[in-house]
Scaffold this active site. Structure first.
Site, mmCIF file in Angstrom:
data_model
loop_
_atom_site.group_PDB
_atom_site.id
_atom_site.type_symbol
_atom_site.label_atom_id
_atom_site.label_comp_id
_atom_site.label_asym_id
_atom_site.label_seq_id
_atom_site.Cartn_x
_atom_site.Cartn_y
_atom_site.Cartn_z
ATOM 1 N N SER A 59 0.830 -1.199 0.000
ATOM 2 C CA SER A 59 0.000 0.000 0.000
ATOM 3 C C SER A 59 0.872 1.260 0.000
ATOM 4 O O SER A 59 1.689 1.456 -0.893
ATOM 5 C CB SER A 59 -0.947 -0.049 1.202
ATOM 6 O OG SER A 59 -1.898 0.982 1.140
ATOM 7 N N ASP A 61 -5.750 -4.556 -1.790
ATOM 8 C CA ASP A 61 -4.679 -4.124 -0.888
ATOM 9 C C ASP A 61 -3.891 -5.315 -0.343
ATOM 10 O O ASP A 61 -4.459 -6.273 0.180
ATOM 11 C CB ASP A 61 -5.306 -3.337 0.269
ATOM 12 C CG ASP A 61 -4.276 -2.581 1.088
ATOM 13 O OD1 ASP A 61 -3.119 -3.026 1.159
ATOM 14 O OD2 ASP A 61 -4.626 -1.543 1.668
#
Length: 413
Positions: free
Chosen positions: A47, A166
């Site tokens: 991320s 993610d």
């Protein structure tokens, strides 16, 4: 224990809008122990950590990195309900910022050097991607690594025809060899470089490799990760990251040349100031350092870049909109204005979605069928046994079941 003969790797945790922390920590390492970064084998990231790893390896100027982060925070805070406002499209902001800032040969620079953590939607497994063939592939991988399900959108983006979300869902602090990897995280925990707090509370949890101490400070940080605070408060995370990295270097005797000891001041005290008052063991996101001499050890480059990025660049109209009476009026009008703005945002996203709508609808159909099939198997055991018998019969006759999984381009609706 640090071994100077080894080649170390660095892993940057996923942390949403708290990526400022990684900037400060990396700058400290580059100034106080440049050999750690120069000789590093691999950079891992998830991320926001992946975004930082890529921008660092590409040698983006510090001022430009700070400008990108500050602009993203300002965009997120420009509306009444922040990141939840329908006009705020974080996927588009990240994609546009990367396309504008990354060099055209970024795929050649980071291939084999940076590992990006992704979570494959089809089976929930973690995937580390390190080889890229174009700039667009790098951007797609980073957008996937930053896609938080539901928060970022409904339909996950794709990378090389496969849907990913993610990387923090499966591995928020990716490592291949824990003994030779320096982990960096802005949350209070047990990582190599992270904030420390003196407290009698020793409870902590490990969520997808992210160590979290159970304290109110982490609760505030987790909130700031999705709903950023003022740019000045977020910018202070750079100082926190710088000091925590300095503490790590000092404890392991890595600093180049003699340095002033900061060990007594880098650990957050058990009682911190909040609005001028001491509050138990609460450690707010806004830093509370008791030794003013600490600031003399900070990098002049960091101080200058942060001061420049925090400068107010808003026009007169924005300043008028930020006046208290105007903001109060905007909140009063929110029940009327929000439905209209939501409708406009929905139409705009629908228009931009049209090129990918067929592939995305096929993927939604496949995903829905998979969910229904799993629910049916859980609720009706007889169906599960019948499906197992059918699979066994197909295998016996030389057939291999292969569920249809249509893939499309990145959507992130």
């Amino acid at each position: 224990m640090y071994d100077p003969e080894r080649r170390w790797s660095l892993s940057f945790a996923g942390c949403g809008f708290l990526g400022f922390y990684h900037v400060g920590a990396t700058l400290c390492l580059s100034e106080r122990a440049p050999h750690l970064l120069r000789d590093a084998r691999t950079f891992f990231g998830c991320s926001a950590g992946a975004l930082h790893a890529v921008t660092f390896v590409c040698s983006l100027p510090l001022g430009r990195i700070m400008e990108i982060l500050m602009d993203l925070v300002r965009k997120a805070r420009s509306r009444n309900i922040g990141t939840l406002h329908p006009f705020f499209n974080i996927n588009k902001c990240i994609r546009d910022g990367l396309q504008e800032s990354l060099p055209d040969n970024v795929h050649q620079v980071i291939s084999g050097k940076v590992h990006i953590s992704l979570t494959r939607v089809s089976d929930g497994e973690n995937v580390l991607v390190s080889e890229f063939h174009s700039k667009d592939e790098v951007v797609d991988a980073l957008v996937c690594s930053c896609f938080i399900p539901l928060f970022s959108g409904l339909i996950p983006p794709s990378f090389r025809g496969e849907r990913y979300v993610d990387g923090g869902v499966s591995d928020n602090v990716p490592v291949l060899d824990a003994k030779t990897t320096i982990t960096v995280s802005p949350f209070y925990g047990e990582h190599d470089i992270c904030p420390k707090v003196k407290s009698t509370n020793f409870f902590h949890v490990n969520i997808t490799n992210l160590s979290l101490r159970l304290c109110t400070g982490n609760l505030q940080l987790l909130t700031r990760a999705l709903f950023p605070s003022d740019v000045k408060v977020m910018g202070e995370l750079c100082y926190q990251g710088y000091l925590d990295a300095f503490r790590f270097l000092e404890e392991n005797g890595i600093c180049n040349g003699p340095q002033r000891s900061l060990s007594l001041s880098l650990v957050a005290p058990e009682a911190c100031l909040e609005n001028g008052k001491l509050v138990g063991d609460k450690v707010p996101v806004s830093l509370c350092f008791t030794d003013e001499n600490i600031w003399e050890t900070l990098s002049p480059e960091l101080s200058t870049a942060l001061s420049e990025a925090i400068k107010d660049r808003e026009g007169y109209l924005s300043k008028v909109c930020n006046l208290l009476p105007v903001r109060i009026l905007s909140y009063i009008m929110l029940p009327c204005s929000l439905p209209v703005e939501s409708a406009i945002a929905a139409v705009h996203r629908l228009v931009t979605w049209l090129p990918d709508i067929q592939d995305d609808i096929q993927w939604l159909q496949w995903a829905t069928s998979q969910v229904c099939a799993r629910m049916t198997m859980c609720l009706l055991p007889s169906t599960r046994s019948r499906a197992s018998k059918d699979d066994h019969r197909m295998l016996k006759h030389g057939h291999h079941p292969s569920p249809h999984k249509p893939q499309g381009n990145s959507a992130g609706l």
